[in-house]
Design a protein around this motif. Structure first.
Motif, PDB file in Angstrom:
ATOM      1  N   CYS A   1      15.247 -39.655  17.326  1.00 60.14           N
ATOM      2  CA  CYS A   1      15.678 -38.598  16.407  1.00 60.14           C
ATOM      3  C   CYS A   1      16.686 -39.134  15.406  1.00 60.14           C
ATOM      4  CB  CYS A   1      16.317 -37.436  17.189  1.00 60.14           C
ATOM      5  SG  CYS A   1      15.219 -36.648  18.387  1.00 60.14           S
TER       6      CYS A   1
ATOM      7  N   VAL B   1      14.388 -35.469  12.143  1.00 62.76           N
ATOM      8  CA  VAL B   1      13.068 -36.077  12.320  1.00 62.76           C
ATOM      9  C   VAL B   1      12.980 -36.560  13.757  1.00 62.76           C
ATOM     10  CG1 VAL B   1      11.507 -37.914  11.604  1.00 62.76           C
ATOM     11  CG2 VAL B   1      12.938 -36.754   9.911  1.00 62.76           C
ATOM     12  N   SER B   2      11.926 -36.167  14.449  1.00 59.35           N
ATOM     13  CA  SER B   2      11.754 -36.528  15.850  1.00 59.35           C
ATOM     14  C   SER B   2      10.380 -37.154  16.037  1.00 59.35           C
ATOM     15  CB  SER B   2      11.894 -35.284  16.736  1.00 59.35           C
ATOM     16  OG  SER B   2      11.628 -35.589  18.088  1.00 59.35           O
ATOM     17  N   LEU B   3      10.357 -38.369  16.553  1.00 62.33           N
ATOM     18  CA  LEU B   3       9.102 -39.086  16.716  1.00 62.33           C
ATOM     19  C   LEU B   3       9.005 -39.681  18.105  1.00 62.33           C
ATOM     20  CD1 LEU B   3       9.006 -40.999  13.311  1.00 62.33           C
ATOM     21  CD2 LEU B   3       7.778 -38.913  13.895  1.00 62.33           C
TER      22      LEU B   3
ATOM     23  N   TYR C   1       8.888 -31.634  11.047  1.00 59.73           N
ATOM     24  CA  TYR C   1       9.361 -33.011  10.967  1.00 59.73           C
ATOM     25  C   TYR C   1       9.300 -33.708  12.329  1.00 59.73           C
ATOM     26  CZ  TYR C   1      10.835 -32.095   6.225  1.00 59.73           C
ATOM     27  OH  TYR C   1      10.851 -31.788   4.883  1.00 59.73           O
ATOM     28  N   GLY C   2       8.204 -33.483  13.029  1.00 59.96           N
ATOM     29  CA  GLY C   2       7.995 -34.138  14.317  1.00 59.96           C
ATOM     30  C   GLY C   2       8.535 -33.377  15.500  1.00 59.96           C
ATOM     31  N   ARG C   3       9.412 -32.407  15.264  1.00 58.23           N
ATOM     32  CA  ARG C   3       9.925 -31.566  16.348  1.00 58.23           C
ATOM     33  C   ARG C   3       8.975 -30.398  16.575  1.00 58.23           C
ATOM     34  NH1 ARG C   3      13.767 -28.816  14.542  1.00 58.23           N
ATOM     35  NH2 ARG C   3      14.255 -27.940  16.590  1.00 58.23           N
TER      36      ARG C   3
ATOM     37  N   ARG D   1      17.751 -31.412   8.454  1.00 60.38           N
ATOM     38  CA  ARG D   1      16.792 -31.270   9.542  1.00 60.38           C
ATOM     39  C   ARG D   1      16.708 -32.603  10.281  1.00 60.38           C
ATOM     40  NH1 ARG D   1      15.666 -31.877   3.995  1.00 60.38           N
ATOM     41  NH2 ARG D   1      13.728 -32.999   3.653  1.00 60.38           N
TER      42      ARG D   1
ATOM     43  N   ASP E   1       5.961 -42.363   4.682  1.00 61.87           N
ATOM     44  CA  ASP E   1       6.348 -40.990   4.352  1.00 61.87           C
ATOM     45  C   ASP E   1       5.402 -40.320   3.362  1.00 61.87           C
ATOM     46  OD1 ASP E   1       8.562 -40.682   6.012  1.00 61.87           O
ATOM     47  OD2 ASP E   1       9.838 -41.797   4.642  1.00 61.87           O
TER      48      ASP E   1
ATOM     49  N   LYS F   1       8.031 -46.158  11.782  1.00 63.32           N
ATOM     50  CA  LYS F   1       7.710 -46.374  10.384  1.00 63.32           C
ATOM     51  C   LYS F   1       7.247 -47.814  10.164  1.00 63.32           C
ATOM     52  CE  LYS F   1       9.402 -45.326   5.767  1.00 63.32           C
ATOM     53  NZ  LYS F   1      10.468 -44.673   4.989  1.00 63.32           N
TER      54      LYS F   1
ATOM     55  N   ARG G   1       4.920 -37.868   8.673  1.00 65.62           N
ATOM     56  CA  ARG G   1       5.312 -37.839  10.082  1.00 65.62           C
ATOM     57  C   ARG G   1       4.604 -36.678  10.760  1.00 65.62           C
ATOM     58  NH1 ARG G   1      10.116 -38.471   7.082  1.00 65.62           N
ATOM     59  NH2 ARG G   1      11.248 -40.409   7.438  1.00 65.62           N
TER      60      ARG G   1
END
Length: 869
Positions: free
Chosen positions: A560, A572-574, A295-297, A570, A829, A580, A819
């Motif tokens: 995050c 989400v890290s972007l 999830y981006g991490r 969890r 998504d 988005k 992501r």
């Protein structure tokens, strides 16, 4: 400091349970926070000293494990205080002593081995905090029993050592109440961490399988927490692990760590395989570091076996008690012409003590010359678990020792000496010193440091050399016979590795270790000692913490937020620039634009990945609506063939690119053109037999043949085997078409071979160039795709050459589906969001058409653009 136990698992897992304020004593452990804000962007410590700079914070690591590295001594009477001492044998105690950063502060969180009455808990906690930097977690007796002896020892411990609960007596059937106790205990540990942590600066290092869901609780509270986890036990293969009913919860909890450590590559490989098979997460190597994108991490995987604390061993070797014990044992054994072979194991079912005794019996049977000379000293430490299995191992061990001694013993000689009482560490070291061979026959063990301790002890010192009558340093020697199923085996290349289940082979290895030439023994010992000395516990700890710092260094540069409920939570890290695509944002840009270019992917973008690839009626309707807007140029770019696209999309003004851009047409009644000069596809005759070979050997794979492309698809194959075969296929194809005008590329679940120069980026270039030639430079560009082949489009529409083809006020939206790392600046998504977005734009076009009557424009000057995969 009485910790609460929770019975409502839902409240527990979601963090809904109430938390009281931390005790004042624990507040002292928090880093003191600035108290006054004077001007925007300037925070000062106090009003009285506005210009005093605050000192750099001291680095801290919060070490969390099931047990504190502390011995608690119960008072003789209730009026006396509890007393404590460091457990010098504890691995966690050695972290602080061996740290390469003297300024690093360690805080320990865990349980005490002694039950502390509720009335004494506050005083005990205060004493441990003040004198030892330790924060105890107190558990109710029933919760502790269900947590440790229940879920940990009946479920996780056997399963991680490859023992399945095939019958109620063989392991333990899954018990939901034990699982709830495990989760509730992890929540108690999380509360203790939250009481002392400064999340911006502190590192948290969680140890072993007792606390596998702890990362989820901590990550939920602090999305950017710097969190590492190290598993000290084996991690089983996916075939074993997937039998666990809570398999996904544990995997997702571990993935809430930033760095996950394993002793060996085998353990890490099994974990990665489970993530791939059960969660669909691939892994890759980045500059030597194995990573998972979750999830981006970025979750890093660390492979590093733990070592021993050399300073402690050297200190113990120099003790007078050790020297006296060595002299005593030399007189008992060596002085009487005996050769000692040593085993040191816990009395549990996985240590293989009975297999070792069987091998000893076989050795004495096959080699009578060793009778009366060879002695196996077996030190049997108390088992850490309890139950029928432990009692059975004890009974079997005692019976076998008695049988061997009766069969091969003599007055004054017992072939097997069983020591079933706990030894002081110096006594164990003394046995190491006098043993010619160390034997470890565990059938499964996470690491096992006994061989390391043995090698270091055999190096000895000058005083011990004199007791052992060694005249020269090069006379130092040691021999190891180790099971190939223990974690330290790969790092001991000079050891004799054995399959402990093969009794005859173990007996032969034992005899070989005894009769090997002295020079060979010296060389093997020297090689092992150099490794053990360098890779000690300090090397292990410092390497892990350095990697943890490296993995977490970009936390502040990411956006995050948390998603999911309970143990499926969890983060989400972007990247800060990756966001988005908001409906209101793009609709506003769409409304104010005059000329629009829309490029769309199909499979995985307008349609989810599925067995049926044909579009839905809704998708076709949306494309028709967009194409009817004369301000739009819509283009669909796909890997499918021309006839397929023509049949699926009866849209008059829809532009199409087939086979990833090799063929193009501007509208339905136009002729197909090629984006590059006509290609010679004779290379397909070379590639097809190779792909057929891999299809025959890879169950679930197929070949998709198109006019100018060959695709080997392994979507329905075993994911690990399919991925392995795909890598091999790419290498194979590249070697056979070196001089051919063909490009071989690996994509998600497929390998594509197509003419060189064909890409979706070329399609975008041709489309925008055509609009420029017709003086229709767009001031709105939307490009949506989902896989690697779409990255060429994203890259082009964001490049300088593309800007020349656009209006000066153009707004560009490059959007990927999902992501993930991408050259696009926006994401949606899933395909459902893409369809909703396109429906929204189609609605706007219809609304604008009602407001502004269409002018008479030549439809030949307009065509539509999108992308199909």
């Amino acid at each position: 400091m009485v910790s609460s136990s929770y019975s409502n698992l839902l409240d527990l897992a979601t963090g809904a349970a109430d938390q009281g304020p931390p005790p004042a004593a624990l507040g002292a452990l928090r880093r003191r926070l600035p108290s006054l804000v004077t001007t925007p962007g300037l925070i000062e410590d106090s009003p009285a000293s506005p210009s005093t700079p605050s000192p750099a914070p001291r680095p801290r690591t919060i070490v969390v494990a099931n047990h504190l590295p502390i011995h608690a001594h119960r008072p003789a009477s209730p009026s006396q205080p509890w007393t404590f001492s460091w457990d010098e044998d504890s691995l966690l105690r050695h972290l602080q002593k061996s740290s390469s950063s003297p300024s690093m502060e360690f805080i320990y969180i865990g349980c005490l081995r002694e039950d502390v009455p509720p009335a004494d808990q506050d005083a005990v906690a205060q004493a441990l905090l003040d004198s030892y930097n330790c924060v105890p977690a107190f558990l109710h007796a029933d919760v502790a029993a269900r947590y440790y002896h229940g879920f940990c020892k009946q479920h996780l411990w056997p399963l991680f050592h490859y023992m399945l609960p095939l019958t109620p007596d063989h392991g333990g059937r899954f018990d939901r109440l034990l699982w709830q106790a495990y989760v509730s205990t992890n929540k108690v540990f999380a509360d203790k961490v939250l009481e002392v942590i400064n999340p911006d600066d502190d590192f948290v290092w969680v140890h072993d399988y007792h606390l596998m869901v702890l990362p989820t609780f901590l990550r939920k509270r602090f999305n950017r927490i710097k969190l590492g986890f190290f598993l000290h036990s084996p991690f089983p293969s996916s075939e074993i692990y997937k039998t666990l009913p809570v398999r996904e919860e544990l995997l997702r909890a571990l993935l809430n760590s930033d760095l996950i450590g394993f002793h060996t590559f085998d353990y890490a490989r099994h974990f990665l395989s489970c993530c791939g098979r059960m969660l669909g997460l691939p892994y890759e190597s980045k500059r030597g570091h194995i990573c998972l994108e979750y999830y981006g991490r970025t979750v890093s995987i660390k492979i590093l076996p733990v070592g021993v604390y050399m300073e402690q061993l050297n200190t113990v070797l120099a003790l007078p008690e050790t020297e006296a014990k060595v002299a005593e044992l030399m007189e008992t054994y060596t002085g009487n012409g005996k050769v000692v072979m040593l085993g040191v194991d816990d009395m549990d079912i996985f240590k293989g003590i009975s297999l070792k005794l069987l091998a000893m019996e076989e050795l004495l049977r096959q080699h009578p010359e060793w009778r009366g000379k060879l002695v196996l000293v077996q030190v049997a430490n108390p088992a850490r678990g309890r139950g029928k299995n432990v009692a059975g191992v004890q009974e079997e061990t005692y019976a076998m020792v008695q049988r061997i001694n009766e069969a091969y013993g003599a007055p004054g000689y017992d072939p097997v000496v069983l020591i079933d009482q706990p030894l002081q560490f110096y006594e164990r070291v003394a046995y190491y010193v006098i043993a010619e061979v160390c034997l470890v026959t565990a059938v499964r063990d996470g690491m096992n440091l006994i061989p390391y301790e043995y090698v270091a002890s055999r190096q000895g010192n000058d005083k011990l050399d004199r007791i052992l009558r060694l005249c020269k340093p090069e006379e130092k020697k040691s021999m190891l016979v180790v099971s190939e199923f223990i974690g330290c085996s790969p790092s001991l290349s000079g050891a004799i590795r054995v399959n402990p289940w093969n009794i005859e082979a173990v007996a032969d290895a034992m005899e070989s270790a005894l009769v090997l030439p002295e020079r060979e023994k010296n060389m093997r010992h020297d090689k092992h000692y150099r490794y053990v000395e360098k890779h000690d516990v300090g090397y292990w700890a410092n390497s892990f913490l350095q990697d943890l710092e490296r993995t977490c260094k970009d936390h502040s540069q990411r956006r995050c937020w948390g998603i999911g409920f309970g143990l499926r939570f969890r983060v989400v890290s972007l990247d800060l620039s990756f966001r988005k695509l908001a409906m209101e944002h793009i609709v506003q840009a769409y409304r104010r634009s005059k000329k629009r270019a829309i490029l769309l992917d199909y499979d995985g973008t307008l349609m989810p990945q599925a067995i049926s690839k044909s579009p839905t009626a809704k998708s076709v309707q949306i494309l028709n609506s967009l194409c009817r807007d004369k301000q739009n140029s819509v283009f669909l770019c796909s890997g499918f063939t021309r006839p397929t696209l023509h049949e699926w999309f009866p849209c008059d003004n829809l532009g199409m690119a087939a086979e990833h851009g090799y063929y193009m047409r501007l509208k339905r009644d136009a002729e197909w053109e090629t984006c590059i000069p006509a290609a010679d596809c004779s290379w397909m005759q070379i590639i097809r037999p190779v792909m057929e070979l891999y299809t025959e050997t890879t169950d679930g794979s197929i070949i998709e043949e198109r006019d100018t492309m060959l695709v080997w698809n392994y979507e329905d194959a075993d994911p690990d085997f399919g991925s392995c075969q795909a890598k091999e296929l790419v290498d194979h194809l590249e070697s056979v078409v070196t001089n051919e005008p063909v490009s071989v590329k690996s994509t998600v679940h497929s390998v594509e071979a197509k003419p060189q120069g064909v890409s979706k980026g070329l399609v975008a270039r041709r489309m925008l160039a055509t609009l420029k030639e017709r003086d229709m430079r767009p001031d709105f560009v939307l490009c949506i795709g989902d896989d690697r082949s779409d990255e060429d489009m994203f890259q082009f529409i964001s490049s300088a050459p593309c800007v020349e083809d656009l209006a000066s006020t153009a707004e560009v939206f490059a959007c990927t589906v999902g992501r993930k790392p991408s050259k696009a600046k926006y994401y949606l998504d899933d395909t459902a969001e893409v369809v909703r977005l396109m429906q929204g734009l189609a609605d706007v076009s219809e609304e604008l058409a009602l407001q502004i009557p269409a002018e008479g424009e030549d439809p030949e000057d307009l065509w539509c653009v999108g992308e199909l995969q």
